[in-house]
Design a protein around this motif. Structure first.
Motif, PDB file in Angstrom:
ATOM      1  N   ASP A 122      -7.871 -14.486   1.484  1.00 55.01           N
ATOM      2  CA  ASP A 122      -7.148 -14.752   0.235  1.00 55.01           C
ATOM      3  C   ASP A 122      -6.365 -13.530  -0.256  1.00 55.01           C
ATOM      4  OD1 ASP A 122      -9.426 -13.308  -0.279  1.00 55.01           O
ATOM      5  OD2 ASP A 122      -9.875 -14.326  -2.175  1.00 55.01           O
ATOM      6  N   ARG A 123      -6.276 -12.488   0.557  1.00 57.12           N
ATOM      7  CA  ARG A 123      -5.599 -11.254   0.153  1.00 57.12           C
ATOM      8  C   ARG A 123      -4.333 -11.053   0.982  1.00 57.12           C
ATOM      9  NH1 ARG A 123     -11.578  -9.550   0.955  1.00 57.12           N
ATOM     10  NH2 ARG A 123     -11.883 -11.691   0.265  1.00 57.12           N
ATOM     11  N   GLY A 124      -3.230 -10.759   0.295  1.00 61.98           N
ATOM     12  CA  GLY A 124      -1.960 -10.585   0.996  1.00 61.98           C
ATOM     13  C   GLY A 124      -1.571  -9.137   1.187  1.00 61.98           C
ATOM     14  N   ALA A 125      -2.397  -8.198   0.711  1.00 63.39           N
ATOM     15  CA  ALA A 125      -2.038  -6.788   0.836  1.00 63.39           C
ATOM     16  C   ALA A 125      -3.295  -5.935   0.927  1.00 63.39           C
ATOM     17  CB  ALA A 125      -1.217  -6.348  -0.369  1.00 63.39           C
ATOM     18  N   ILE A 126      -3.239  -4.929   1.792  1.00 66.46           N
ATOM     19  CA  ILE A 126      -4.278  -3.886   1.827  1.00 66.46           C
ATOM     20  C   ILE A 126      -3.555  -2.556   1.708  1.00 66.46           C
ATOM     21  CG2 ILE A 126      -6.105  -2.767   3.141  1.00 66.46           C
ATOM     22  CD1 ILE A 126      -6.456  -5.396   4.681  1.00 66.46           C
ATOM     23  N   ALA A 127      -3.827  -1.818   0.617  1.00 63.58           N
ATOM     24  CA  ALA A 127      -3.265  -0.477   0.460  1.00 63.58           C
ATOM     25  C   ALA A 127      -4.323   0.528   0.862  1.00 63.58           C
ATOM     26  CB  ALA A 127      -2.831  -0.244  -0.980  1.00 63.58           C
ATOM     27  N   THR A 128      -3.926   1.555   1.623  1.00 56.33           N
ATOM     28  CA  THR A 128      -4.881   2.594   2.023  1.00 56.33           C
ATOM     29  C   THR A 128      -4.345   3.954   1.633  1.00 56.33           C
ATOM     30  OG1 THR A 128      -3.928   2.772   4.234  1.00 56.33           O
ATOM     31  CG2 THR A 128      -5.777   1.266   3.977  1.00 56.33           C
ATOM     32  N   PHE A 129      -5.274   4.863   1.352  1.00 55.04           N
ATOM     33  CA  PHE A 129      -4.938   6.267   1.110  1.00 55.04           C
ATOM     34  C   PHE A 129      -5.851   7.106   1.985  1.00 55.04           C
ATOM     35  CE2 PHE A 129      -5.983  10.315  -0.807  1.00 55.04           C
ATOM     36  CZ  PHE A 129      -4.720  10.859  -0.986  1.00 55.04           C
ATOM     37  N   ILE A 156      -9.480   5.636   1.164  1.00 58.34           N
ATOM     38  CA  ILE A 156      -9.588   4.562   0.177  1.00 58.34           C
ATOM     39  C   ILE A 156      -8.826   3.357   0.707  1.00 58.34           C
ATOM     40  CG2 ILE A 156      -8.927   3.836  -2.164  1.00 58.34           C
ATOM     41  CD1 ILE A 156      -9.224   6.843  -2.948  1.00 58.34           C
ATOM     42  N   ALA A 157      -9.405   2.190   0.547  1.00 57.88           N
ATOM     43  CA  ALA A 157      -8.694   0.950   0.875  1.00 57.88           C
ATOM     44  C   ALA A 157      -8.922  -0.034  -0.258  1.00 57.88           C
ATOM     45  CB  ALA A 157      -9.197   0.357   2.197  1.00 57.88           C
ATOM     46  N   VAL A 158      -7.853  -0.678  -0.691  1.00 57.89           N
ATOM     47  CA  VAL A 158      -7.950  -1.723  -1.713  1.00 57.89           C
ATOM     48  C   VAL A 158      -7.160  -2.928  -1.236  1.00 57.89           C
ATOM     49  CG1 VAL A 158      -7.582  -2.370  -4.117  1.00 57.89           C
ATOM     50  CG2 VAL A 158      -8.006   0.023  -3.545  1.00 57.89           C
ATOM     51  N   ALA A 159      -7.794  -4.079  -1.258  1.00 58.42           N
ATOM     52  CA  ALA A 159      -7.101  -5.317  -0.908  1.00 58.42           C
ATOM     53  C   ALA A 159      -6.930  -6.154  -2.172  1.00 58.42           C
ATOM     54  CB  ALA A 159      -7.891  -6.103   0.126  1.00 58.42           C
ATOM     55  N   ALA A 160      -5.769  -6.810  -2.266  1.00 56.87           N
ATOM     56  CA  ALA A 160      -5.481  -7.664  -3.423  1.00 56.87           C
ATOM     57  C   ALA A 160      -4.598  -8.805  -2.955  1.00 56.87           C
ATOM     58  CB  ALA A 160      -4.795  -6.857  -4.523  1.00 56.87           C
ATOM     59  N   ALA A 161      -4.412  -9.769  -3.856  1.00 57.92           N
ATOM     60  CA  ALA A 161      -3.575 -10.909  -3.499  1.00 57.92           C
ATOM     61  C   ALA A 161      -2.146 -10.452  -3.224  1.00 57.92           C
ATOM     62  CB  ALA A 161      -3.607 -11.943  -4.626  1.00 57.92           C
ATOM     63  N   HIS A 162      -1.678  -9.445  -3.996  1.00 53.69           N
ATOM     64  CA  HIS A 162      -0.284  -9.005  -3.896  1.00 53.69           C
ATOM     65  C   HIS A 162      -0.184  -7.481  -3.818  1.00 53.69           C
ATOM     66  CE1 HIS A 162       0.834 -13.106  -4.750  1.00 53.69           C
ATOM     67  NE2 HIS A 162      -0.014 -13.093  -5.767  1.00 53.69           N
ATOM     68  N   ARG A 163       0.948  -7.003  -3.251  1.00 57.47           N
ATOM     69  CA  ARG A 163       1.081  -5.571  -2.963  1.00 57.47           C
ATOM     70  C   ARG A 163       1.038  -4.684  -4.197  1.00 57.47           C
ATOM     71  NH1 ARG A 163       5.955  -7.804  -3.048  1.00 57.47           N
ATOM     72  NH2 ARG A 163       7.677  -6.750  -4.095  1.00 57.47           N
ATOM     73  N   ARG A 164       1.638  -5.143  -5.313  1.00 55.95           N
ATOM     74  CA  ARG A 164       1.719  -4.247  -6.479  1.00 55.95           C
ATOM     75  C   ARG A 164       0.338  -3.862  -6.982  1.00 55.95           C
ATOM     76  NH1 ARG A 164       6.236  -7.439  -7.739  1.00 55.95           N
ATOM     77  NH2 ARG A 164       8.143  -6.249  -7.461  1.00 55.95           N
ATOM     78  N   GLU A 165      -0.563  -4.850  -7.098  1.00 54.18           N
ATOM     79  CA  GLU A 165      -1.922  -4.545  -7.556  1.00 54.18           C
ATOM     80  C   GLU A 165      -2.645  -3.656  -6.549  1.00 54.18           C
ATOM     81  OE1 GLU A 165      -0.130  -7.440  -7.806  1.00 54.18           O
ATOM     82  OE2 GLU A 165      -1.715  -8.960  -7.895  1.00 54.18           O
ATOM     83  N   ALA A 166      -2.446  -3.949  -5.264  1.00 58.30           N
ATOM     84  CA  ALA A 166      -3.142  -3.158  -4.241  1.00 58.30           C
ATOM     85  C   ALA A 166      -2.703  -1.696  -4.304  1.00 58.30           C
ATOM     86  CB  ALA A 166      -2.873  -3.749  -2.857  1.00 58.30           C
ATOM     87  N   LEU A 167      -1.391  -1.466  -4.395  1.00 60.87           N
ATOM     88  CA  LEU A 167      -0.881  -0.087  -4.418  1.00 60.87           C
ATOM     89  C   LEU A 167      -1.293   0.637  -5.691  1.00 60.87           C
ATOM     90  CD1 LEU A 167       2.644  -0.808  -2.917  1.00 60.87           C
ATOM     91  CD2 LEU A 167       0.920   0.710  -1.903  1.00 60.87           C
ATOM     92  N   ALA A 168      -1.189  -0.048  -6.836  1.00 63.97           N
ATOM     93  CA  ALA A 168      -1.555   0.584  -8.108  1.00 63.97           C
ATOM     94  C   ALA A 168      -3.044   0.892  -8.150  1.00 63.97           C
ATOM     95  CB  ALA A 168      -1.157  -0.320  -9.272  1.00 63.97           C
ATOM     96  N   ALA A 169      -3.850  -0.012  -7.637  1.00 64.95           N
ATOM     97  CA  ALA A 169      -5.304   0.192  -7.649  1.00 64.95           C
ATOM     98  C   ALA A 169      -5.690   1.342  -6.725  1.00 64.95           C
ATOM     99  CB  ALA A 169      -6.012  -1.090  -7.225  1.00 64.95           C
ATOM    100  N   CYS A 170      -5.017   1.462  -5.602  1.00 59.95           N
ATOM    101  CA  CYS A 170      -5.315   2.540  -4.655  1.00 59.95           C
ATOM    102  C   CYS A 170      -5.001   3.893  -5.302  1.00 59.95           C
ATOM    103  CB  CYS A 170      -4.493   2.324  -3.382  1.00 59.95           C
ATOM    104  SG  CYS A 170      -5.002   3.350  -2.012  1.00 59.95           S
TER     105      CYS A 170
END
Lengths: 145, 80
Positions: free
Chosen positions: A25-32, A95-109
C-alpha cells in the motif's frame, strides 16, 4: 507494531531497513544514509567512533517514529545507527521511511535525521592522526515539558 | 540514600568508569545528584551542559529522585 529501531555494532544493512518498511500500500520509500566524512572544519579525520546509551537511544528513536506517524501519517519507519569504529566512507546511520506518496516519505525521512541528531543519546568521537576528540552537539531543543 | 548514576561518552571517559555511586538526601533532585557526582569526579567539575535522564526518558534538573530510577547524565548528543 511496525518500525525498526536499532543500535548496531558492525556494518549497517540498507536492505534490512527497506524490507522493514516496504509494503503493497506504499508508493514511495525514502532513504537517508549518513556516512563518515574524512574531514571536519578543514581537519583530516581518520575514522569515527560512536558511543550510545543503547536502550534509551532505541527508545528515543521509536519516539521519533511516533512523531512521524502523527505528523506524516505513516508508521513505516526504520532507523539504524552504528556504534564503535566507523571507517571513512562507511555508513553510520541509515533511515528508511515508506509512505503512500513521495512527499510524505521525503519529509518524514528528513524529520527523522534532524530529530536523531538533536535528541537521540549517541555521541561521536573523531579520530585524527595521533589524537581524538569527542564532538558535542548544540544545546538540544526542549527535551522535557 | 545511595544512587547509581550512569555516565556516557566524554563524561564516562573523564570518570574512568561507566557509573558512579553517590550519597544524596531524601528530597534530592537530579541537580543535587549532579553536584554529588562532580564532587566525586573532579574531571567533571568544569562541565556546564549536562543532560539528564530518568528511566531512559529525558528529565529536567529539578526532577525529584526516589532512588529507584535508572539515572544517567551525559553531554549534548552528537550522533548521525
Amino acid at each position: 507494531m511496525p518500525g525498526l529501531y536499532r543500535i548496531v555494532e558492525g556494518p549497517l544493512d540498507l536492505e534490512s531497513a527497506i524490507q522493514a518498511v516496504s509494503g503493497p500500500d506504499r508508493g514511495a520509500i525514502a532513504t537517508f544514509i549518513g556516512t563518515a566524512r574524512d574531514h571536519h572544519d578543514g581537519r583530516p579525520v581518520q575514522s569515527l567512533e560512536y558511543h550510545a546509551y543503547v536502550p534509551m537511544a532505541e527508545a528515543v528513536m521509536r519516539q521519533i517514529g511516533g512523531e512521524i506517524a502523527s505528523r506524516f501519517g505513516t508508521p513505516h519507519v526504520a532507523i539504524l545507527h552504528r556504534i564503535g569504529r566507523v571507517a571513512v566512507g562507511d555508513p553510520s546511520v541509515i533511515i528508511a521511511v515508506a509512505a503512500a506518496h513521495r512527499r510524505e516519505a521525503l519529509a518524514a525521512c528528513s524529520h527523522a535525521i534532524e530529530r536523531l541528531k538533536g535528541i537521540v543519546p549517541i555521541w561521536k568521537k573523531e579520530h585524527y592522526a595521533g589524537s581524538a576528540r569527542w564532538i558535542e552537539g548544540p544545546d538540544p531543543p526542549a527535551l522535557t515539558s | 540514600m545511595t544512587v547509581r548514576v550512569l555516565l556516557f561518552a566524554r563524561y564516562r571517559e573523564a570518570a574512568g568508569k561507566a557509573a558512579v555511586e553517590v550519597e544524596i538526601g531524601e528530597d534530592a533532585t537530579l541537580a543535587d545528584v549532579w553536584e554529588s557526582v562532580r564532587a566525586r569526579v573532579p574531571a567533571l567539575r568544569e562541565e556546564r551542559r549536562p543532560l539528564f535522564s530518568c528511566d531512559r526518558v529525558y528529565a529536567r534538573p529539578d526532577h525529584p529522585v526516589t532512588g529507584r530510577e535508572e539515572i544517567a547524565v551525559f553531554p549534548p548528543v552528537s550522533g548521525g
